[in-house]
Enzyme design. Structure first.
Site, PDB file in Angstrom:
ATOM      1  N   ASP A   1       4.737   0.668  11.917  1.00 13.72           N
ATOM      2  CA  ASP A   1       3.555  -0.025  11.380  1.00 13.72           C
ATOM      3  C   ASP A   1       3.468  -1.486  11.820  1.00 13.72           C
ATOM      4  O   ASP A   1       2.492  -2.167  11.503  1.00 13.72           O
ATOM      5  CB  ASP A   1       3.540   0.065   9.847  1.00 13.72           C
ATOM      6  CG  ASP A   1       3.310   1.489   9.366  1.00 13.72           C
ATOM      7  OD1 ASP A   1       2.874   2.329  10.168  1.00 13.72           O
ATOM      8  OD2 ASP A   1       3.576   1.763   8.171  1.00 13.72           O
TER       9      ASP A   1
ATOM     10  N   ARG B   1      -4.980  10.666   4.278  1.00  4.60           N
ATOM     11  CA  ARG B   1      -3.979  11.721   4.444  1.00  4.60           C
ATOM     12  C   ARG B   1      -2.951  11.724   3.308  1.00  4.60           C
ATOM     13  O   ARG B   1      -2.444  12.762   2.927  1.00  4.60           O
ATOM     14  CB  ARG B   1      -3.226  11.519   5.750  1.00  4.60           C
ATOM     15  CG  ARG B   1      -4.047  11.676   6.997  1.00  4.60           C
ATOM     16  CD  ARG B   1      -3.128  11.520   8.179  1.00  4.60           C
ATOM     17  NE  ARG B   1      -1.898  12.249   7.913  1.00  4.60           N
ATOM     18  CZ  ARG B   1      -1.728  13.542   8.128  1.00  4.60           C
ATOM     19  NH1 ARG B   1      -2.680  14.240   8.661  1.00  4.60           N
ATOM     20  NH2 ARG B   1      -0.583  14.119   7.832  1.00  4.60           N
TER      21      ARG B   1
ATOM     22  N   CYS C   1      -5.026  12.693  12.869  1.00  2.58           N
ATOM     23  CA  CYS C   1      -5.691  11.394  12.770  1.00  2.58           C
ATOM     24  C   CYS C   1      -5.492  10.660  14.089  1.00  2.58           C
ATOM     25  O   CYS C   1      -4.866  11.182  15.009  1.00  2.58           O
ATOM     26  CB  CYS C   1      -5.173  10.596  11.590  1.00  2.58           C
ATOM     27  SG  CYS C   1      -3.563   9.900  11.837  1.00  2.58           S
TER      28      CYS C   1
ATOM     29  N   ARG D   1      -8.646  -0.452   4.640  1.00  2.00           N
ATOM     30  CA  ARG D   1      -7.835   0.591   3.999  1.00  2.00           C
ATOM     31  C   ARG D   1      -6.478   0.026   3.573  1.00  2.00           C
ATOM     32  O   ARG D   1      -5.912   0.497   2.590  1.00  2.00           O
ATOM     33  CB  ARG D   1      -7.583   1.752   4.972  1.00  2.00           C
ATOM     34  CG  ARG D   1      -8.826   2.529   5.304  1.00  2.00           C
ATOM     35  CD  ARG D   1      -8.476   3.714   6.139  1.00  2.00           C
ATOM     36  NE  ARG D   1      -7.425   4.492   5.467  1.00  2.00           N
ATOM     37  CZ  ARG D   1      -6.907   5.607   5.955  1.00  2.00           C
ATOM     38  NH1 ARG D   1      -7.321   6.076   7.102  1.00  2.00           N
ATOM     39  NH2 ARG D   1      -5.981   6.252   5.300  1.00  2.00           N
TER      40      ARG D   1
ATOM     41  N   LYS E   1       0.833  -1.213   0.000  1.00  2.00           N
ATOM     42  CA  LYS E   1       0.000   0.000   0.000  1.00  2.00           C
ATOM     43  C   LYS E   1       0.866   1.261   0.000  1.00  2.00           C
ATOM     44  O   LYS E   1       0.662   2.166  -0.806  1.00  2.00           O
ATOM     45  CB  LYS E   1      -0.897   0.003   1.253  1.00  2.00           C
ATOM     46  CG  LYS E   1      -1.525   1.364   1.548  1.00  2.00           C
ATOM     47  CD  LYS E   1      -2.376   1.348   2.790  1.00  2.00           C
ATOM     48  CE  LYS E   1      -1.649   1.599   4.089  1.00  2.00           C
ATOM     49  NZ  LYS E   1      -1.377   3.000   4.426  1.00  2.00           N
TER      50      LYS E   1
ATOM     51  N   LEU F   1       6.862  19.545   6.869  1.00  2.00           N
ATOM     52  CA  LEU F   1       8.047  19.025   6.179  1.00  2.00           C
ATOM     53  C   LEU F   1       7.778  18.716   4.705  1.00  2.00           C
ATOM     54  O   LEU F   1       8.664  18.242   3.986  1.00  2.00           O
ATOM     55  CB  LEU F   1       8.582  17.784   6.914  1.00  2.00           C
ATOM     56  CG  LEU F   1       8.955  18.012   8.387  1.00  2.00           C
ATOM     57  CD1 LEU F   1       9.379  16.708   9.058  1.00  2.00           C
ATOM     58  CD2 LEU F   1      10.073  19.054   8.516  1.00  2.00           C
TER      59      LEU F   1
ATOM     60  N   ARG G   1       0.203  14.712  13.040  1.00  2.00           N
ATOM     61  CA  ARG G   1       0.657  14.545  11.666  1.00  2.00           C
ATOM     62  C   ARG G   1       0.615  15.824  10.820  1.00  2.00           C
ATOM     63  O   ARG G   1      -0.132  15.918   9.835  1.00  2.00           O
ATOM     64  CB  ARG G   1      -0.118  13.403  10.996  1.00  2.00           C
ATOM     65  CG  ARG G   1       0.006  12.117  11.775  1.00  2.00           C
ATOM     66  CD  ARG G   1      -0.639  10.956  11.115  1.00  2.00           C
ATOM     67  NE  ARG G   1       0.157  10.410   9.998  1.00  2.00           N
ATOM     68  CZ  ARG G   1      -0.233   9.381   9.264  1.00  2.00           C
ATOM     69  NH1 ARG G   1      -1.393   8.799   9.514  1.00  2.00           N
ATOM     70  NH2 ARG G   1       0.530   8.939   8.293  1.00  2.00           N
TER      71      ARG G   1
ATOM     72  N   ILE H   1       2.096  18.801   8.137  1.00  3.48           N
ATOM     73  CA  ILE H   1       2.720  18.638   6.811  1.00  3.48           C
ATOM     74  C   ILE H   1       3.790  19.719   6.564  1.00  3.48           C
ATOM     75  O   ILE H   1       4.135  20.006   5.430  1.00  3.48           O
ATOM     76  CB  ILE H   1       1.681  18.642   5.668  1.00  3.48           C
ATOM     77  CG1 ILE H   1       0.810  19.909   5.717  1.00  3.48           C
ATOM     78  CG2 ILE H   1       0.836  17.385   5.691  1.00  3.48           C
ATOM     79  CD1 ILE H   1       0.141  20.202   4.398  1.00  3.48           C
TER      80      ILE H   1
HETATM   81  N1  EPU Z   1       5.899  14.773  10.486  1.00  8.04           N
HETATM   82  C1  EPU Z   1       5.941  16.118  10.767  1.00  8.04           C
HETATM   83  N2  EPU Z   1       5.805  16.985   9.730  1.00  8.04           N
HETATM   84  C2  EPU Z   1       5.636  16.565   8.437  1.00  8.04           C
HETATM   85  C3  EPU Z   1       5.588  15.202   8.163  1.00  8.04           C
HETATM   86  C4  EPU Z   1       5.730  14.305   9.217  1.00  8.04           C
HETATM   87  O1  EPU Z   1       6.090  16.527  11.912  1.00  8.04           O
HETATM   88  O2  EPU Z   1       5.497  17.423   7.557  1.00  8.04           O
HETATM   89  C5  EPU Z   1       5.992  13.820  11.598  1.00  8.04           C
HETATM   90  C6  EPU Z   1       4.716  12.994  11.710  1.00  8.04           C
HETATM   91  O3  EPU Z   1       3.728  13.673  12.456  1.00  8.04           O
HETATM   92  C7  EPU Z   1       5.198  11.737  12.370  1.00  8.04           C
HETATM   93  C8  EPU Z   1       6.601  11.571  11.806  1.00  8.04           C
HETATM   94  O4  EPU Z   1       6.989  12.857  11.309  1.00  8.04           O
HETATM   95  O5  EPU Z   1       5.250  11.913  13.753  1.00  8.04           O
HETATM   96  C9  EPU Z   1       6.714  10.551  10.679  1.00  8.04           C
HETATM   97  O6  EPU Z   1       5.860  10.886   9.628  1.00  8.04           O
HETATM   98  P1  EPU Z   1       6.166  10.476   8.127  1.00  8.04           P
HETATM   99  O7  EPU Z   1       6.007  11.690   7.278  1.00  8.04           O
HETATM  100  O8  EPU Z   1       7.441   9.726   8.036  1.00  8.04           O
HETATM  101  O9  EPU Z   1       4.958   9.488   7.844  1.00  8.04           O
HETATM  102  P2  EPU Z   1       3.884   9.548   6.698  1.00  8.04           P
HETATM  103  O10 EPU Z   1       4.542   9.776   5.383  1.00  8.04           O
HETATM  104  O11 EPU Z   1       2.772  10.418   7.097  1.00  8.04           O
HETATM  105  C10 EPU Z   1       4.144   6.996   6.171  1.00  8.04           C
HETATM  106  C11 EPU Z   1       3.210   5.833   6.072  1.00  8.04           C
HETATM  107  C12 EPU Z   1       2.720   5.469   7.456  1.00  8.04           C
HETATM  108  C13 EPU Z   1       3.926   5.104   8.316  1.00  8.04           C
HETATM  109  C14 EPU Z   1       4.909   6.292   8.343  1.00  8.04           C
HETATM  110  C15 EPU Z   1       6.184   5.990   9.099  1.00  8.04           C
HETATM  111  C16 EPU Z   1       2.245   6.117   3.895  1.00  8.04           C
HETATM  112  C17 EPU Z   1       1.053   6.435   3.064  1.00  8.04           C
HETATM  113  N3  EPU Z   1       2.093   6.169   5.212  1.00  8.04           N
HETATM  114  O12 EPU Z   1       3.370   8.059   6.735  1.00  8.04           O
HETATM  115  O13 EPU Z   1       1.896   4.328   7.310  1.00  8.04           O
HETATM  116  O14 EPU Z   1       3.515   4.807   9.619  1.00  8.04           O
HETATM  117  O15 EPU Z   1       5.251   6.654   6.994  1.00  8.04           O
HETATM  118  O16 EPU Z   1       6.823   4.891   8.580  1.00  8.04           O
HETATM  119  O17 EPU Z   1       3.296   5.797   3.371  1.00  8.04           O
HETATM  120  C18 EPU Z   1       0.206   2.802   7.909  1.00  8.04           C
HETATM  121  O18 EPU Z   1       0.402   2.233   6.817  1.00  8.04           O
HETATM  122  O19 EPU Z   1      -0.490   2.299   8.824  1.00  8.04           O
HETATM  123  C19 EPU Z   1       0.820   4.115   8.142  1.00  8.04           C
HETATM  124  C20 EPU Z   1       0.395   4.945   9.081  1.00  8.04           C
END
Ligand code: EPU
Length: 418
Positions: A304, A92, A116, A397, A22, A125, A121, A123
């Protein structure tokens, strides 16, 4: 409404194939927006999040056509460059259309996803690095409004190795003018898969899988032909399902190296693990040790799989300390496990799990997020009596037919409409 009903106590045995990932498929489908024409993706899992992605692509004037696990995406020029709240609030990862739309069309309006169940979470970054590439970005009425005449390459150092942030900026940088160097990026296998796909589209990217990615911008890209990597989290969940029942389960169609962190922890617990080129087997064990686990960006232990590993630790010999370092609120499954008889003390970011305290008993439980759903199903596999997991739209999902796969290994599990 559907629920999953499990009658615990069956030892799982046999072989089962992992589906496509996914978290690799989602960015890949958004990467299609970078090039007009017909893209073809194979090994795309049938999941609710993929349907939501298709919905958003359709909204952006793309046609999607599915045949089994093959998904064709025909990208046409969008009439409006908007990702509406109604779609983004469902998933998201929709924010991943921001980089490609901005790079290709010079503007985009994408709803803010909001928080969530597992954390706030933000954005930031995604937004700040796009600004560093020359985008003008404002937040208005719940939307990110971004414009850029032409994005220009830059040297960007991420504060944290964000997976989605790395993906969004990688995609945007493929069409930038000049060179972009991204430092402190995520190193997840899904990042490597995205880079592989982008390269097949004509992008010039080096370093995916390391801390530094360098992208030389090109004028245009061509449609993708790509097969999605196997889902390491689903594969890990299936191995943990075998382990928790003391069974003998072989997961095929997976990449063992992507599961190293889990395999090492299972070995520390006392499980014998065998691996081949594209399979991993967990062998029967009737008494396993507790081990401590702390989640970390890849190649660390994946957040995860934290919830599912916690289910295993409820049955271990001894006490395990589980630390969640990625998300601030990813222990929602703890209270449900406690309702099944587990002895777990949650503290901020740390859960202390006392294993083997007289076993678990079946109960009605509620899934709060995707991986919590899987955790409760694993607990149900070893609980005495019947466990009914509700709110399984979370499960749908991100897991392709999990209950069917577990039933094929001998579990007494079924989906019911109530
Ligand atoms: N973060 C920030 N600012 C940002 C982006 C992230 O503070 O702009 C923080 C987040 O709040 C979090 C941490 O950084 O505390 C990690 O977030 P990351 O951006 O790495 O995660 P993501 O891209 O939102 C993806 C997966 C998640 C998985 C995480 C970590 C996808 C669609 N989702 O999320 O998958 O847990 O990386 O490996 O790729 C799942 O599949 O159940 C799931 C939640």
């Amino acid at each position: 409404m559907d629920v999953i009903v499990i009658n615990g106590g069956k030892v799982l045995n046999g072989s089962v194939a992992a589906s496509g990932a996914k978290n690799a498929a989602l960015p890949l489908l958004f990467a299609a927006l970078l090039a007009e024409g017909e893209h073809r993706f194979d090994n795309v899992p049938l999941l609710k999040d993929i349907e939501t992605t298709e919905l958003l692509l359709n909204h952006l004037n793309c046609e999607t056509q599915r045949a089994g696990n093959r998904l064709k995406v025909t990208v046409n020029e969008p009439e409006e460059l908007v990702a509406p709240y109604d779609i983004v609030r469902k998933m998201r990862a929709s924010i991943l259309c921001l980089g490609p739309l901005l790079a290709r069309y010079g503007k985009a309006k994408v709803s803010l996803p909001g928080g969530c169940a597992i954390g706030s979470r933000p954005i930031n970054l995604h937004i700040e690095p796009l600004r560093q590439l020359g985008a003008h970005i404002e937040i208005e009425n719940g939307y990110v409004i971004a414009v850029a005449k032409k994005l220009v390459g830059n040297h960007i150092v991420f504060d944290f190795a964000t997976v989605g942030g790395t993906e969004n900026i990688m995609m945007a940088a493929t069409l930038c003018r000049g060179t972009t160097v991204l430092e402190n990026v995520a190193r997840e296998p899904e990042i490597v898969d995205l880079a592989r796909c982008l390269r097949s589209m004509g992008a010039q990217i080096e370093g995916a899988g390391t801390h530094v990615i360098t992208i030389e911008g090109v004028d245009e890209l061509k449609p993708a032909r790509h097969s999605v990597i196997p889902d390491r989290i689903e594969a890990g969940t299936l191995l943990l399902a075998g382990a928790i029942t003391g069974g003998d389960v072989k997961v095929t169609h997976c990449v063992p190296a992507d599961l190293d962190a889990l395999i090492n922890k299972l070995a520390d617990c006392g499980f014998a693990i065998e691996t081949g080129q594209d399979w991993v087997r967990v062998k029967p064990c009737d008494r396993w040790r507790s081990v401590d686990v702390g989640t970390a960006p890849h190649p660390g232990f994946p957040t995860d799989l934290q919830a599912q590993f916690m289910a295993l630790m409820t049955q271990a010999n001894g006490t395990s300390v589980i630390t969640e370092r990625i998300f601030e609120n990813r222990f929602m499954h703890v209270q449900e496990l406690v309702r099944m008889g587990a002895d777990i003390t949650p503290k901020p970011q740390v859960a202390v799990v006392c294993g083997n305290q007289g076993g678990l008993s079946g109960a009605p439980v509620m899934a709060t997020d995707l991986r919590a759903s899987a955790c409760l199903i694993l607990a149900g596999l070893v609980a005495e009596g019947e466990t009914v997991v509700s709110r399984i739209y979370h499960l749908d999902r991100g897991y392709e037919n999990l209950e069917v796969k577990l039933a094929s290994l001998g579990a007494r599990i079924e989906r019911r409409s109530v």
